[in-house]
Design an enzyme around this catalytic site. Structure first.
Site, PDB file in Angstrom:
ATOM      1  N   HIS A  15       0.823  -1.206   0.000  1.00 55.10           N
ATOM      2  CA  HIS A  15       0.000   0.000   0.000  1.00 55.10           C
ATOM      3  C   HIS A  15       0.859   1.259   0.000  1.00 55.10           C
ATOM      4  O   HIS A  15       0.366   2.345  -0.264  1.00 55.10           O
ATOM      5  CB  HIS A  15      -0.925   0.001   1.216  1.00 55.10           C
ATOM      6  CG  HIS A  15      -2.111  -0.872   1.039  1.00 55.10           C
ATOM      7  ND1 HIS A  15      -2.033  -2.257   1.020  1.00 55.10           N
ATOM      8  CD2 HIS A  15      -3.416  -0.563   0.853  1.00 55.10           C
ATOM      9  CE1 HIS A  15      -3.247  -2.756   0.834  1.00 55.10           C
ATOM     10  NE2 HIS A  15      -4.100  -1.745   0.737  1.00 55.10           N
ATOM     11  N   SER A  16       2.125   1.109   0.298  1.00 53.74           N
ATOM     12  CA  SER A  16       3.046   2.238   0.360  1.00 53.74           C
ATOM     13  C   SER A  16       4.189   2.040  -0.631  1.00 53.74           C
ATOM     14  O   SER A  16       4.874   1.004  -0.598  1.00 53.74           O
ATOM     15  CB  SER A  16       3.618   2.357   1.780  1.00 53.74           C
ATOM     16  OG  SER A  16       4.732   3.223   1.807  1.00 53.74           O
TER      17      SER A  16
END
Length: 123
Positions: A11-12
């Site tokens: 997600h990052s």
């Protein structure tokens, strides 16, 4: 020599790149691609980024996908469907530890199935 490729889905963007950086400290030849964050640089995942990472890391020996959280898994599964190849596999193992072990295994020339078995036996 051809190697099984690795895709790091997070997600990052920073997390995916950080995991890649850790692996690159010891493994240099295995194709590793990242798919971190959304298309507009936010927290989340992107099927387009995952597809591009699969294409980047792909070899005839296959590619293994590692992810951080549930929605990343869903997008990875969709990307695998779109790719339409049998040798792209999602691995149920921790992102950092699993991908690190997989990269080491790939660097020794092991095949897709053997790498998956060795990576998942401890998790």
């Amino acid at each position: 020599m051809e190697y099984v490729g690795i895709v790091l889905i997070s997600h990052s963007e920073k997390v995916a790149e950080g995991v890649q950086e850790i692996i690159r400290q010891v493994i240099h030849d295995v194709p590793i691609a990242t798919a971190g964050g959304t298309d507009d640089g936010e927290i989340g995942t992107s099927i387009d980024k995952i597809n591009a990472a699969i294409d980047s890391a792909y070899s005839e020996k296959g590619v293994l996908l590692f992810y951080d959280l549930g929605s990343a898994k869903m997008n990875a599964e969709l990307a695998i469907e779109f790719a339409g190849r049998d040798n792209i596999k999602l691995v149920e193992a921790p992102l950092l530890e699993g991908s690190y072990v997989a990269a080491v295994e790939s660097s020794t020339g092991k095949d897709l199935g053997t790498i998956i078995q060795n990576v998942t036996k401890d998790f």
